[in-house]
Motif scaffolding. Structure first.
Motif, PDB file in Angstrom:
ATOM      1  N   UNK A 437       1.063  -1.175  -0.202  1.00 42.23           N
ATOM      2  CA  UNK A 437       0.147   0.454   0.052  1.00 42.23           C
ATOM      3  C   UNK A 437       1.044   1.512   0.064  1.00 42.23           C
ATOM      4  N   UNK A 438       0.601   2.002  -0.852  1.00 45.83           N
ATOM      5  CA  UNK A 438       1.086   3.468  -1.027  1.00 45.83           C
ATOM      6  C   UNK A 438      -0.142   4.786  -0.977  1.00 45.83           C
ATOM      7  N   UNK A 439       0.513   5.431  -0.185  1.00 50.39           N
ATOM      8  CA  UNK A 439       0.039   7.001  -0.624  1.00 50.39           C
ATOM      9  C   UNK A 439       0.558   8.384  -0.409  1.00 50.39           C
ATOM     10  N   UNK A 440      -0.143   9.363  -1.098  1.00 47.00           N
ATOM     11  CA  UNK A 440       0.439  10.409  -0.619  1.00 47.00           C
ATOM     12  C   UNK A 440      -0.849  11.638  -1.071  1.00 47.00           C
ATOM     13  N   UNK A 441      -0.229  12.540  -1.179  1.00 44.54           N
ATOM     14  CA  UNK A 441      -1.731  13.796  -0.387  1.00 44.54           C
ATOM     15  C   UNK A 441      -2.595  13.267  -0.571  1.00 44.54           C
ATOM     16  N   UNK A 442      -2.510  12.953  -2.388  1.00 46.20           N
ATOM     17  CA  UNK A 442      -4.314  12.747  -3.511  1.00 46.20           C
ATOM     18  C   UNK A 442      -4.753  11.660  -3.950  1.00 46.20           C
ATOM     19  N   UNK A 443      -4.074  10.493  -3.241  1.00 46.92           N
ATOM     20  CA  UNK A 443      -3.932   9.425  -3.996  1.00 46.92           C
ATOM     21  C   UNK A 443      -3.404   8.281  -2.613  1.00 46.92           C
ATOM     22  N   UNK A 444      -4.333   6.798  -3.126  1.00 48.04           N
ATOM     23  CA  UNK A 444      -3.734   5.572  -2.018  1.00 48.04           C
ATOM     24  C   UNK A 444      -4.169   4.693  -3.249  1.00 48.04           C
ATOM     25  N   UNK A 445      -2.782   3.499  -2.844  1.00 46.92           N
ATOM     26  CA  UNK A 445      -2.642   2.838  -4.253  1.00 46.92           C
ATOM     27  C   UNK A 445      -2.314   1.040  -3.035  1.00 46.92           C
ATOM     28  N   UNK A 459      -6.259   2.010  -7.821  1.00 45.21           N
ATOM     29  CA  UNK A 459      -6.271   3.476  -6.834  1.00 45.21           C
ATOM     30  C   UNK A 459      -6.747   3.917  -6.796  1.00 45.21           C
ATOM     31  N   UNK A 460      -6.431   4.657  -5.931  1.00 42.63           N
ATOM     32  CA  UNK A 460      -8.084   5.834  -5.063  1.00 42.63           C
ATOM     33  C   UNK A 460      -7.952   7.108  -5.514  1.00 42.63           C
ATOM     34  N   UNK A 461      -7.852   7.916  -6.437  1.00 44.71           N
ATOM     35  CA  UNK A 461      -7.388   9.102  -6.560  1.00 44.71           C
ATOM     36  C   UNK A 461      -8.783  10.308  -5.995  1.00 44.71           C
ATOM     37  N   UNK A 462      -8.226  11.241  -5.107  1.00 47.97           N
ATOM     38  CA  UNK A 462      -8.431  11.721  -4.529  1.00 47.97           C
ATOM     39  C   UNK A 462      -8.919  13.105  -5.230  1.00 47.97           C
ATOM     40  N   UNK A 463      -9.874  13.947  -6.088  1.00 50.50           N
ATOM     41  CA  UNK A 463      -9.767  14.411  -7.623  1.00 50.50           C
ATOM     42  C   UNK A 463     -10.811  15.622  -7.458  1.00 50.50           C
ATOM     43  N   UNK A 464     -11.666  15.724  -5.873  1.00 46.80           N
ATOM     44  CA  UNK A 464     -11.890  17.222  -5.702  1.00 46.80           C
ATOM     45  C   UNK A 464     -12.092  17.697  -3.962  1.00 46.80           C
ATOM     46  N   UNK A 465     -11.282  18.303  -3.325  1.00 50.53           N
ATOM     47  CA  UNK A 465     -11.500  18.884  -2.357  1.00 50.53           C
ATOM     48  C   UNK A 465     -12.099  19.694  -1.735  1.00 50.53           C
ATOM     49  N   UNK A 466     -12.887  20.247  -0.507  1.00 55.46           N
ATOM     50  CA  UNK A 466     -12.810  21.167  -0.482  1.00 55.46           C
ATOM     51  C   UNK A 466     -11.936  22.379   0.508  1.00 55.46           C
TER      52      UNK A 466
END
Length: 466
Positions: A437-445, A459-466
């Motif tokens: 499992x890997x992680x950065x500020x905008x995604x988790x793999x 891959x889960x990628x954060x595309x929208x965030x308030x």
């Protein structure tokens, strides 16, 4: 009546403050606000928190001040804690790799406020490497076919550089935008057992451990050999850097565990030292190691007490001491405790910057202080915990169904707060287990071994965030 202290001693006093205290000082008056907003102070805070800040200038990042960079980067780090499951996009694609050439991030700038930055990974396929935009699920670059299979790979995301070692023990440095290698060396070592690249205050480096227990340190980008030291009589199996790369902990698991902690400056600047400076931490049957985030000198070791297989946690503070003209390292035991037999046997663990130990057994997530006081428990039965990711902001639990539970460290307590769950979209198709499992500020793999099928990168990628 306002009292105006001279600027030089004021700056010296302010240099000892953290970000929150600097913001408070800036409220005193106009003069204090000007001093507390100084780029000198905020760059120091950025360099302390993100080591790669030593290597770039702000105009390259489109920012005007280090204070602005600090708050933008902190905003990025906490993006996942503010998000909701529907803010993520999901991509899945098969991957192939040999031995230890697992996928790694090649670019991880984080989610910017305008949403322009994207995460990318570097992967191998027998005798090629390629980069992929994980938001789009599309290949962005591929190397020429190599004459020998690639068996090891690591990356330096801050420079978008990949390092590979093939079956002929040839080490190559790749700029993942060009077809040609940046540098290549062969014949220096035999039987690679460890490969890792890092940023240090002395510049970017790559480390290679071989089957004979030798550690090689090469300079990036020309692969100049900085130093070579024989660490163990047999292979180095694991390597762990302290947050600011002051120390490196090495372990060899063959027969009896051997450990060494090196002072990195003695390896990076060998001409300044008569010999590499190191010490041994005598803890048997070590299973996992974790340096305390944002505390440069504290390390925790998770080990087993035989023959009952009881898990023990030992926390050491490393100190550099001078005796005459000789520099030595001492490791002082700060805290220690063992789990009760009914608390299970943890597979993974991590430590928060508040000295909270979080560990995962097969069916539970447990929190303790460093003296063994139980703080919190999260039960997972009948689900099983397969992987655990711990960083200064998040704890991410990977379950047997491939789903991810996102937790955040509470700011004003020692506890965790559960944020949400990201469910595996193709649970019925998953037939293997999570190997990474890997992680950065905008995604988790997550990388799943779906044997006999090819491995799968989810891959889960954060595309929208308030």
């Amino acid at each position: 009546m306002e009292i105006h202290l001279p600027s030089v001693p004021m700056m010296e006093i302010l240099s000892y403050l953290d970000a929150y205290s600097l913001l408070q000082a800036a409220q005193v008056n106009k003069n204090w606000n000007e001093l507390a907003s100084s780029d000198v102070l905020w760059r120091k805070l950025c360099q302390k928190r993100w080591l790669y800040c030593y290597m770039f200038t702000l105009p390259l990042h489109g920012l005007e001040t280090w204070k602005q960079f600090f708050f933008d980067k902190t905003w990025q780090e906490h993006a996942k804690t503010r998000a909701k499951p529907e803010d993520f996009t999901y991509k899945e694609f098969p991957v192939e790799f040999e031995f230890r050439a697992h996928p790694w991030y090649i670019s991880r700038h984080g989610l910017t406020r305008n949403g322009q930055e994207k995460s990318a990974v570097c992967m191998t396929s027998m005798n090629r490497i390629s980069t992929w935009d994980i938001h789009e699920g599309a290949m962005t670059w591929e190397s020429p076919k190599q004459p020998s299979y690639i068996v090891w790979m690591t990356t330096l995301p801050e420079m978008q550089i990949a390092v590979t070692i093939d079956m002929q023990s040839t080490i190559k440095l790749w700029d993942c935008h060009n077809k040609e290698v940046l540098a290549s060396k062969t014949g220096l070592f035999f039987g690679c057992k460890l490969l890792q690249s890092e940023f240090t205050k002395d510049g970017p480096i790559v480390l290679v451990g071989d089957a004979c227990g030798n550690l090689y340190i090469f300079r990036i980008p020309d692969l100049h050999l900085i130093s070579k030291v024989n660490v163990f009589p047999y292979s180095i199996d694991e390597l762990y850097f302290s947050p600011q790369k002051k120390w490196v902990f090495l372990i060899g698991h063959r027969l009896n565990d051997l450990t060494k902690v090196f002072y990195m400056s003695s390896l990076l600047r060998p001409s300044e030292f008569s010999a590499p400076v190191s010490t041994v931490l005598k803890v048997p049957v070590i299973r996992k190691v974790f340096w305390t985030p944002r505390r440069e000198d504290r390390i925790t070791l998770m080990s087993l007490i035989l023959p009952k297989n009881i898990t023990k946690f030992d926390t050491f503070d490393m100190k550099l001491e001078g005796i005459g003209n000789k520099v030595t390292i001492q490791g002082y035991l700060t805290a220690s405790f063992s789990l009760a037999e009914d608390e299970g046997r943890p597979d993974y663990f991590g430590v928060s910057d508040k000295d909270v130990i979080v560990c995962s057994t097969r069916f539970s997530l447990l929190l303790f202080d460093i003296n063994g006081l139980r703080l919190q428990t999260f039960h997972y039965c009948p689900e099983e915990i397969w992987r655990l990711w711990v960083d200064p902001v998040h704890v991410i639990v990977t379950c047997d169904a491939g789903s991810l539970d996102i937790y955040a460290w509470e700011k004003r307590s020692l506890l965790l707060r559960k944020c949400y769950r990201l469910r595996n979209r193709n649970y019925q198709q998953m037939s293997g287990y999570i190997i990474k499992t890997l992680c950065d500020d905008m995604s988790i793999i997550s990388v799943a071994n779906n044997s006999p099928k090819p491995c799968c990168l989810m891959a889960y990628t954060l595309s929208v965030c308030s």
